[in-house]
Design an enzyme around this catalytic site. Structure first.
Site: not given
Ligand SMILES: O=CCCC(=O)C(=O)O
Length: 330
Positions: A144, A170
């Site tokens: 992430y 991500k």
């Molecule tokens: O709208 C999306 C963002 C949500 C997300 O990335 C998360 O819940 O980690």
């Protein structure tokens, strides 16, 4: 026990919308297991690519390690194989490894590696942090790119070289040059998913940088709309995407931006507005005010995006939202 090999998981995730379910809490603040099961059952009844328990929208940052494993287990049991369920691994390296192993034991098919806790980290340190977690699990791992965890294109490539179970990237930063470098350097070795708040806003342009999917927080309470939006994005139907942005997403952002942290709180507000109350958010987040909730409910009606009533489930109506607003207003 995972049923997807890491690369099989990447294939399943990359061409479907990704659910990040909220985590309901009881009035005394505990995880509400039954309401979570009900929600996961509903979320799993649509054709999605995967479901990330204890993600950002699931307030994973506010769950204890035990609660994180608990919601993964509940999601795996309730989804019942209809869609792959992933967990999250956060904190320092030792904690992230512990979380990863607990999620694997709870039946997760993969992991979202959240940024390490608090400290700044340079590229070699980030590589060793992520590498240690990848080495500690057989599951597919998605890093992430957020906060203090900004992975350079080269670091991503080095991690991919070391670990076949590293499968995805991500992003929640939105730096176009950085994303271009990551995608141009790593190509199809990984899959890429958008993770900016209210990811629909950026989905069409980011498709050009390999981001074939994204985490949809609003899928929690407007699943049909979110799926139609994703279909239009993948079809690169600019007119349809722009119409949906104008009709719902952009006015939704106007409510979301009224208070810091509303990115998650507004999703629980949406659940209240459709009659599927999932309780309050945990501090440091704040619930929507009565006025914000009323405005959100009115937007759902004006945009015509309320979900279809499911068999036996509450058909979210303005009356439900009015009742929720009255409760909030005391
Ligand atoms: O709208 C999306 C963002 C949500 C997300 O990335 C998360 O819940 O980690």
């Amino acid at each position: 026990m995972a049923t997807y090999a890491p690369q099989e998981l990447a294939v399943a995730l990359k061409d479907g919308l990704l659910s990040f379910p909220v985590t309901p809490f009881t009035a005394d603040g505990a995880v509400d297991e039954q309401r979570y099961r009900d929600h996961i059952d509903w979320q799993s009844s649509f054709p999605i690519g995967g479901l990330f328990a204890a993600g950002g929208t699931g307030e994973g940052f506010s769950l204890t390690p035990q609660e994180s494993a608990q919601v993964v287990r509940l999601a795996v049991e309730t989804a019942g194989g209809r869609t792959p369920v992933l967990g999250s691994a956060g904190g320092n390296t030792a904690q992230a490894i512990e979380n990863a192993r607990a999620a694997q034991d709870a039946g997760a098919e993969g992991l979202l590696l959240l940024p390490p806790y608090l400290t700044e980290a340079d590229q070699d340190g980030l590589l060793e942090h992520a590498s240690a977690v990848c080495a500690a699990t057989d599951l597919g791992v998605i890093v992430y790119n957020r906060g203090n965890a900004i992975y350079s294109a080269t670091t991503v490539a080095r991690l991919a070289e070391r670990h076949p179970n590293f499968i995805g990237f991500k992003d929640a930063i939105g730096d176009i040059e950085h994303l271009t470098r990551v995608y141009a350097t790593n190509g199809d070795r990984l899959f890429y998913l958008g993770g900016l708040p209210t990811a629909e806003t950026y989905a069409l342009p980011l498709l050009q940088l390999g981001m074939s999917t994204y985490s949809s927080a609003m899928y929690n309470f407007v699943p049909e709309f979110a799926l139609e939006f994703y279909r239009d994005v993948r079809a690169q139907n600019h007119a349809a995407v722009t119409e949906k942005l104008r009709r719902f997403v952009l006015p939704y952002l106007d409510i979301r931006d009224r208070t810091k942290g509303y990115g998650v709180s507004i999703v629980k507000g949406g659940m209240k507005a459709i009659g599927r109350d999932m309780g309050s958010v945990r501090a440091p987040l704040q619930d929507l005010t009565a006025q914000d909730l009323a405005d959100l409910s009115a937007l759902l009606d004006a945009a015509g995006v309320r979900p279809a009533p499911a068999d036996g489930a509450p058909a979210g109506t303005t009356a439900d939202a009015d009742a929720a607003v009255d409760t909030l207003a005391g």
